[in-house]
Design a protein around this motif. Sequence first.
Motif, mmCIF file in Angstrom:
data_model
loop_
_atom_site.group_PDB
_atom_site.id
_atom_site.type_symbol
_atom_site.label_atom_id
_atom_site.label_comp_id
_atom_site.label_asym_id
_atom_site.label_seq_id
_atom_site.Cartn_x
_atom_site.Cartn_y
_atom_site.Cartn_z
ATOM 1 N N VAL A 194 0.831 -1.209 0.000
ATOM 2 C CA VAL A 194 0.000 0.000 0.000
ATOM 3 C C VAL A 194 0.867 1.262 0.000
ATOM 4 C CG1 VAL A 194 -1.753 1.284 1.273
ATOM 5 C CG2 VAL A 194 -1.768 -1.206 1.299
ATOM 6 N N GLY A 195 1.918 1.231 0.857
ATOM 7 C CA GLY A 195 2.786 2.397 1.003
ATOM 8 C C GLY A 195 3.358 2.861 -0.316
ATOM 9 N N ILE A 196 3.689 1.921 -1.182
ATOM 10 C CA ILE A 196 4.290 2.285 -2.466
ATOM 11 C C ILE A 196 3.288 3.082 -3.305
ATOM 12 C CG2 ILE A 196 5.244 1.382 -4.631
ATOM 13 C CD1 ILE A 196 7.127 0.708 -2.526
ATOM 14 N N SER A 197 2.042 2.600 -3.359
ATOM 15 C CA SER A 197 1.045 3.292 -4.178
ATOM 16 C C SER A 197 0.771 4.699 -3.662
ATOM 17 C CB SER A 197 -0.256 2.500 -4.242
ATOM 18 O OG SER A 197 -0.009 1.231 -4.770
ATOM 19 N N THR A 198 0.727 4.869 -2.329
ATOM 20 C CA THR A 198 0.471 6.220 -1.816
ATOM 21 C C THR A 198 1.688 7.102 -2.066
ATOM 22 O OG1 THR A 198 0.902 5.220 0.323
ATOM 23 C CG2 THR A 198 -1.290 6.054 -0.033
ATOM 24 N N ALA A 219 11.353 6.698 2.711
ATOM 25 C CA ALA A 219 10.461 5.640 2.246
ATOM 26 C C ALA A 219 10.392 4.511 3.267
ATOM 27 C CB ALA A 219 10.915 5.114 0.899
ATOM 28 N N SER A 220 11.559 4.124 3.816
ATOM 29 C CA SER A 220 11.503 2.982 4.721
ATOM 30 C C SER A 220 10.850 3.375 6.045
ATOM 31 C CB SER A 220 12.883 2.347 4.925
ATOM 32 O OG SER A 220 13.700 3.181 5.667
ATOM 33 N N MET A 221 11.031 4.650 6.437
ATOM 34 C CA MET A 221 10.367 5.089 7.660
ATOM 35 C C MET A 221 8.849 5.110 7.460
ATOM 36 S SD MET A 221 10.947 8.501 9.886
ATOM 37 C CE MET A 221 12.368 8.131 10.874
ATOM 38 N N ASN A 222 8.413 5.620 6.321
ATOM 39 C CA ASN A 222 6.981 5.627 6.005
ATOM 40 C C ASN A 222 6.392 4.226 6.023
ATOM 41 O OD1 ASN A 222 6.269 8.251 5.693
ATOM 42 N ND2 ASN A 222 6.817 8.359 3.542
ATOM 43 N N ALA A 223 7.076 3.336 5.334
ATOM 44 C CA ALA A 223 6.579 1.965 5.231
ATOM 45 C C ALA A 223 6.459 1.351 6.617
ATOM 46 C CB ALA A 223 7.502 1.140 4.359
ATOM 47 N N PHE A 224 7.494 1.560 7.439
ATOM 48 C CA PHE A 224 7.497 0.991 8.788
ATOM 49 C C PHE A 224 6.324 1.530 9.599
ATOM 50 C CE2 PHE A 224 8.666 0.997 13.252
ATOM 51 C CZ PHE A 224 9.103 -0.298 13.432
ATOM 52 N N LEU A 225 6.196 2.854 9.611
ATOM 53 C CA LEU A 225 5.128 3.471 10.409
ATOM 54 C C LEU A 225 3.747 3.008 9.955
ATOM 55 C CD1 LEU A 225 6.214 7.139 10.997
ATOM 56 C CD2 LEU A 225 5.850 5.344 12.668
ATOM 57 N N GLN A 226 3.552 3.027 8.646
ATOM 58 C CA GLN A 226 2.246 2.664 8.112
ATOM 59 C C GLN A 226 1.831 1.265 8.559
ATOM 60 O OE1 GLN A 226 2.185 3.371 3.955
ATOM 61 N NE2 GLN A 226 0.074 4.046 4.101
ATOM 62 N N GLU A 227 2.779 0.337 8.423
ATOM 63 C CA GLU A 227 2.454 -1.046 8.756
ATOM 64 C C GLU A 227 2.199 -1.207 10.256
ATOM 65 O OE1 GLU A 227 5.362 -3.854 7.594
ATOM 66 O OE2 GLU A 227 3.891 -5.479 7.465
ATOM 67 N N ARG A 228 3.105 -0.603 11.075
ATOM 68 C CA ARG A 228 2.961 -0.795 12.534
ATOM 69 C C ARG A 228 1.712 -0.122 13.061
ATOM 70 N NH1 ARG A 228 7.553 -4.143 12.590
ATOM 71 N NH2 ARG A 228 7.409 -3.952 10.360
#
Length: 586
Positions: A120-124, A200-209
């Motif tokens: 999901v994070g990639i698409s946003t 990007a990796s911080m976003n992905a991490f936060l979004q998932e957690r």
Amino acid sequence: MRKSQSTDFALLRRVLATAYPFRNEFITSIVLAVLVTPFSVAQPFLIQKMVDDHISAGNREGILQLAWVFVVVLIVSVVLKYWFLVSTARLGQSVIQDMRNKVYRHITNLRLRYFDQTPVGISTTRTINDVEAINNVFAQGVITIVADFLTLGAVVAMMIYTSWRLTLIVCITMPFMVLATYIFKEKVKVSYQKVRTQIASMNAFLQERISGMKTVQILHAEEKEAAVFRRINRDYTSANLDSVFYYAVFFPVVELVSAVSLALMIWLGARGYLEDKVTFGSLVAFPLYLNLMFRPIRFMADKFNTLQMGLVAAERVFKVLDHKETIPDKGMLSPSKLEGKVTFEHVTFSYDGEQTVLHDISFTILPGQTCAIVGRTGSGKSTIIQLLSRLYDLQQGNILIDHAEIQKYKLKELRKRMAIVLQDVFLFQGSVLDNITLRDPSVSREQVIRSAKAIGADDFIEKLPGKYDFILNERGQNLSVGQRQLISFVRALVTDPDILILDEATASIDTESERIIQHAIEKLIERRTSIIIAHRLSTIRHADNVLVLQQGNIVEQGHPSDLLADENGFYRKLYDMQFAENMQTN
Ligand code: ATP
Ligand code: MG
């Protein structure tokens, strides 16, 4: 890995092509860039004229005249600069507004397979951050760089015209300047890329957690997760500090080089003046030219980086737009009503092209009949209905509705005539009413209430604060699982579909709620073709036909009572198993 210059150019051309609908703004910006140039260069020139022609001659009239010219030039250049900034900003914003819509529309039309494979994070990130970076290509990139080069060229030309000797002196420091700029540009590029990767990796991490917070807390994983976050955060900070370091070195170096140029110029220029080779006016005007020359140089390296970053982002966005895996929608049929006959003919399907999930499935449901699908978890039940609603396209065999293959229907019309209640109910942030109508203005409030009453959902909705206007949280988290399911039932009934598909959730519920849901399902399947995937066999007592699925094969089909009569049948085994379970729990 370094890309070749030509691919960079092709990319730049493609980004510029996106500005085509806004070509008027684009042309205005370019014209303004050209117009601004002579006005910025004119100021030192006027000063030099004033000194050489009028001040030394003591000509008051001339001084006054030139002063007026100076004021006019100043005002015009300020106005032009303002206009230039506004017009490039407007251009950039128009382009990316357009682009965001395009990306969003494109993503919503992609096949589900894309979403199976893309986080999901990639698409946003593509729709928001990357598109934002493309703005820089216009607002700070191409056009301003063109403007800077024009200014630079004009300044150098004026300097040579004013005094080639002084120009030569100034140019002694140029190689240092070029070298420093080059090193800075390369270093900052690398650290920029690092910063972006870390974001990007911080976003992905936060979004998932954050979406999985319940699980994090249940598993007491807060400490461990915090440690991971600290590490990501530390890397992000150090990437940022790296880039700050290069700026901190580069800008003072530029100051130093320009100060050295100035000193050299004054020292050697003064001697030239004394030897009558340089006019006094040139000596006054030159520091101003120097200033005009160093300013664009100072920022150009930075602008090239921004441009580069914009191009990197554009490449990613284009990759999404080039993703051609949309659902083909070439069908022409758009009936206002379906009879409701459903036929599967030798359907074989695989999600990934490797593992076959459905093997040679054939069955027919007559108009108005209810067909139940049962089978172990993972046997392919949900897959059958995903194919019927064309969420995925099948690879072999045919699916017919009434007498035409489903591909021959207009996708939108087909889905309008079918209602699908998915296994995992998804509600959106918004009122109960909006979640039922999905903001379709043709569905009235009365219709919604009537359907809710028919289903038996009215009771609990009436007890919510605000009733039908009660605001649901993201994903409807402030309702219970059973309540969410009831709402999704109302959603299905309100459109009065010709074919109803229901994928029953496995959530086990109490007898009272089960009775309500049972009643709701009976209401839903009345007078229309229905397919029910049932986990509780009690749900499908009224089915006309049952398909028993095992590992993607139909192993039994028939009327529930006939299947039950076969002592050694699969259905009978499932039934006995559930019966035994119920005995244990009761
Ligand atoms: P359940 O009773 O648990 O809902 P099901 O019968 O509905 O199970 P399906 O969802 O149809 O099972 O899944 C059938 C098989 O297809 C499973 O083995 C699963 O691993 C696979 N599968 C399901 N969805 C996907 C997907 N999006 N991509 C790849 N494989 C999938
Ligand atoms: Mg399923």
